[in-house]
Write a protein that holds these residues in place. Structure first.
Motif, PDB file in Angstrom:
ATOM      1  N   ASP A 167       0.845  -1.187   0.000  1.00  0.00           N
ATOM      2  CA  ASP A 167       0.000   0.000   0.000  1.00  0.00           C
ATOM      3  C   ASP A 167       0.881   1.237   0.000  1.00  0.00           C
ATOM      4  OD1 ASP A 167      -2.580  -1.304   0.167  1.00  0.00           O
ATOM      5  OD2 ASP A 167      -2.023  -1.828   2.217  1.00  0.00           O
ATOM      6  N   THR A 168       0.393   2.276  -0.640  1.00  0.00           N
ATOM      7  CA  THR A 168       1.096   3.551  -0.686  1.00  0.00           C
ATOM      8  C   THR A 168       0.048   4.653  -0.749  1.00  0.00           C
ATOM      9  OG1 THR A 168       2.947   4.718  -1.750  1.00  0.00           O
ATOM     10  CG2 THR A 168       1.342   3.645  -3.199  1.00  0.00           C
ATOM     11  N   THR A 169       0.488   5.884  -0.540  1.00  0.00           N
ATOM     12  CA  THR A 169      -0.413   7.028  -0.570  1.00  0.00           C
ATOM     13  C   THR A 169       0.170   8.111  -1.472  1.00  0.00           C
ATOM     14  OG1 THR A 169      -1.156   6.571   1.694  1.00  0.00           O
ATOM     15  CG2 THR A 169      -1.550   8.783   0.866  1.00  0.00           C
ATOM     16  N   LEU A 170      -0.704   8.717  -2.232  1.00  0.00           N
ATOM     17  CA  LEU A 170      -0.343   9.867  -3.064  1.00  0.00           C
ATOM     18  C   LEU A 170      -1.072  11.064  -2.472  1.00  0.00           C
ATOM     19  CD1 LEU A 170      -1.071   7.712  -6.091  1.00  0.00           C
ATOM     20  CD2 LEU A 170       1.139   8.804  -5.857  1.00  0.00           C
ATOM     21  N   ALA A 171      -0.313  12.045  -1.962  1.00  0.00           N
ATOM     22  CA  ALA A 171      -0.966  13.115  -1.223  1.00  0.00           C
ATOM     23  C   ALA A 171      -0.537  14.522  -1.632  1.00  0.00           C
ATOM     24  CB  ALA A 171      -0.716  12.935   0.281  1.00  0.00           C
ATOM     25  N   ARG A 172       0.701  14.694  -2.055  1.00  0.00           N
ATOM     26  CA  ARG A 172       1.209  16.047  -2.251  1.00  0.00           C
ATOM     27  C   ARG A 172       1.664  16.262  -3.692  1.00  0.00           C
ATOM     28  NH1 ARG A 172       5.774  16.767   1.432  1.00  0.00           N
ATOM     29  NH2 ARG A 172       7.048  16.288  -0.357  1.00  0.00           N
ATOM     30  N   VAL A 173       1.154  17.332  -4.296  1.00  0.00           N
ATOM     31  CA  VAL A 173       1.558  17.702  -5.648  1.00  0.00           C
ATOM     32  C   VAL A 173       2.961  18.315  -5.568  1.00  0.00           C
ATOM     33  CG1 VAL A 173       1.032  19.168  -7.634  1.00  0.00           C
ATOM     34  CG2 VAL A 173      -0.830  18.070  -6.372  1.00  0.00           C
ATOM     35  N   GLU A 174       3.875  17.780  -6.378  1.00  0.00           N
ATOM     36  CA  GLU A 174       5.259  18.257  -6.402  1.00  0.00           C
ATOM     37  C   GLU A 174       5.644  18.568  -7.843  1.00  0.00           C
ATOM     38  OE1 GLU A 174       7.907  15.464  -4.497  1.00  0.00           O
ATOM     39  OE2 GLU A 174       6.571  15.194  -2.796  1.00  0.00           O
ATOM     40  N   THR A 175       6.808  19.209  -8.014  1.00  0.00           N
ATOM     41  CA  THR A 175       7.301  19.549  -9.347  1.00  0.00           C
ATOM     42  C   THR A 175       8.776  19.205  -9.441  1.00  0.00           C
ATOM     43  OG1 THR A 175       5.769  21.422  -9.394  1.00  0.00           O
ATOM     44  CG2 THR A 175       7.460  21.384 -11.077  1.00  0.00           C
ATOM     45  N   PHE A 176       9.146  18.512 -10.514  1.00  0.00           N
ATOM     46  CA  PHE A 176      10.554  18.263 -10.795  1.00  0.00           C
ATOM     47  C   PHE A 176      11.181  19.543 -11.366  1.00  0.00           C
ATOM     48  CE2 PHE A 176       9.198  13.671 -11.403  1.00  0.00           C
ATOM     49  CZ  PHE A 176       9.856  13.202 -10.279  1.00  0.00           C
ATOM     50  N   PRO A 177      12.501  19.664 -11.322  1.00  0.00           N
ATOM     51  CA  PRO A 177      13.159  20.860 -11.861  1.00  0.00           C
ATOM     52  C   PRO A 177      12.810  21.171 -13.318  1.00  0.00           C
ATOM     53  CG  PRO A 177      14.718  19.603 -10.559  1.00  0.00           C
ATOM     54  CD  PRO A 177      13.462  18.767 -10.666  1.00  0.00           C
ATOM     55  N   ASP A 178      12.462  20.145 -14.104  1.00  0.00           N
ATOM     56  CA  ASP A 178      12.118  20.385 -15.515  1.00  0.00           C
ATOM     57  C   ASP A 178      10.672  20.839 -15.711  1.00  0.00           C
ATOM     58  OD1 ASP A 178      10.653  18.050 -15.126  1.00  0.00           O
ATOM     59  OD2 ASP A 178      11.615  16.937 -16.736  1.00  0.00           O
ATOM     60  N   GLY A 179       9.918  21.021 -14.605  1.00  0.00           N
ATOM     61  CA  GLY A 179       8.546  21.502 -14.682  1.00  0.00           C
ATOM     62  C   GLY A 179       7.482  20.429 -14.696  1.00  0.00           C
ATOM     63  N   LEU A 180       7.872  19.163 -14.606  1.00  0.00           N
ATOM     64  CA  LEU A 180       6.902  18.069 -14.594  1.00  0.00           C
ATOM     65  C   LEU A 180       6.187  18.041 -13.245  1.00  0.00           C
ATOM     66  CD1 LEU A 180       6.076  15.642 -16.485  1.00  0.00           C
ATOM     67  CD2 LEU A 180       7.436  14.259 -14.933  1.00  0.00           C
ATOM     68  N   ILE A 181       4.884  18.210 -13.281  1.00  0.00           N
ATOM     69  CA  ILE A 181       4.056  18.218 -12.072  1.00  0.00           C
ATOM     70  C   ILE A 181       3.603  16.787 -11.818  1.00  0.00           C
ATOM     71  CG2 ILE A 181       1.969  19.146 -11.002  1.00  0.00           C
ATOM     72  CD1 ILE A 181       2.258  21.552 -12.974  1.00  0.00           C
ATOM     73  N   HIS A 182       3.767  16.338 -10.572  1.00  0.00           N
ATOM     74  CA  HIS A 182       3.532  14.923 -10.288  1.00  0.00           C
ATOM     75  C   HIS A 182       3.112  14.701  -8.839  1.00  0.00           C
ATOM     76  CE1 HIS A 182       7.649  15.740  -8.979  1.00  0.00           C
ATOM     77  NE2 HIS A 182       7.481  14.743  -8.125  1.00  0.00           N
ATOM     78  N   PRO A 227       1.676  23.938 -10.020  1.00  0.00           N
ATOM     79  CA  PRO A 227       1.382  22.924  -8.993  1.00  0.00           C
ATOM     80  C   PRO A 227       0.146  23.287  -8.177  1.00  0.00           C
ATOM     81  CG  PRO A 227       3.722  23.379  -9.067  1.00  0.00           C
ATOM     82  CD  PRO A 227       3.064  24.391  -9.961  1.00  0.00           C
ATOM     83  N   ASP A 228      -0.039  24.566  -7.890  1.00  0.00           N
ATOM     84  CA  ASP A 228      -1.217  24.985  -7.118  1.00  0.00           C
ATOM     85  C   ASP A 228      -2.511  24.760  -7.896  1.00  0.00           C
ATOM     86  OD1 ASP A 228       0.329  25.721  -4.944  1.00  0.00           O
ATOM     87  OD2 ASP A 228       0.392  27.846  -5.503  1.00  0.00           O
ATOM     88  N   SER A 229      -2.521  25.091  -9.198  1.00  0.00           N
ATOM     89  CA  SER A 229      -3.751  24.902  -9.975  1.00  0.00           C
ATOM     90  C   SER A 229      -4.073  23.410 -10.139  1.00  0.00           C
ATOM     91  CB  SER A 229      -3.656  25.596 -11.335  1.00  0.00           C
ATOM     92  OG  SER A 229      -2.714  24.965 -12.188  1.00  0.00           O
ATOM     93  N   VAL A 230      -3.042  22.604 -10.340  1.00  0.00           N
ATOM     94  CA  VAL A 230      -3.261  21.158 -10.453  1.00  0.00           C
ATOM     95  C   VAL A 230      -3.744  20.607  -9.106  1.00  0.00           C
ATOM     96  CG1 VAL A 230      -2.141  18.927 -10.842  1.00  0.00           C
ATOM     97  CG2 VAL A 230      -1.651  20.855 -12.370  1.00  0.00           C
TER      98      VAL A 230
END
Length: 176
Positions: free
Chosen positions: A71-86, A134-137
């Motif tokens: 089991d895992t959890t996805l909770a926080r929107v983050e951004t890689f240095p290249d701009g990929l929001i994940h 990241p905020d809008s996503v």
């Protein structure tokens, strides 16, 4: 065979509708009609072999059979240095362990073609651009977060224009 690439991936159903909409926005030719295909996924290894042999598939089956569901959890929107929001799974160690086992078995298939020395398990959401932050996503996804994910299978996906589908699927801890 159609030009494309294969990916060993874990489906993330909670975000499927969102990722399908984003895929349609960027390139609808990557929308799949295969009901088993998950646009929303966490890559375990990709690109992988375009035409794996039966021994290659058997090797993946053994690796997946040796791994326990988790089991895992996805909770926080983050951004890689290249701009990929994940979204990054927490914990991510089980994903890293699967990737390491696959790379040991297929050293000629480094994650992301070797572009990243320490690939971070993640669910791609979008890319930073005008009006996409990241905020809008995060605001778009707030009703889904945090999302809990039970990982009990890995799929072999084929990604190509007008031809995205699942080729194989393996249950963790139990083989195919």
């Amino acid at each position: 065979m159609t030009a494309g690439h294969s990916v060993l991936a874990v489906a993330v159903p909670a975000f499927e509708d969102y990722i399908q909409r984003r895929t349609a926005h960027y390139d609808a030719s990557f929308l799949s009609s295969d009901p088993d295909f998950s646009h929303a996924h966490i890559t375990v290894l990709g690109p992988w072999l375009p035409t794996p042999s039966q021994p290659d598939l058997d090797t993946v089956e053994r690796i997946m059979a040796a791994a326990e569901p988790f089991d895992t959890t996805l909770a926080r929107v983050e951004t890689f240095p290249d701009g990929l929001i994940h979204l990054r799974p927490d914990p991510d160690e089980p994903f890293r362990a699967l990737t390491a086992a696959l790379v040991d078995a297929f050293p000629h298939c480094p994650p992301y073609g070797g572009r990243f020395p320490d690939p971070v398990p993640h669910l791609t959401l979008d890319r930073r651009a005008d009006g996409i932050t990241p905020d809008s996503v995060g605001e778009d996804l707030r009703h889904l977060l945090p999302a809990r994910l039970h990982v009990d299978r890995v799929d072999l996906q084929w990604w190509a224009n007008h031809d995205c589908h699942v080729r194989e699927s393996w249950k963790l801890g139990r083989g195919r």
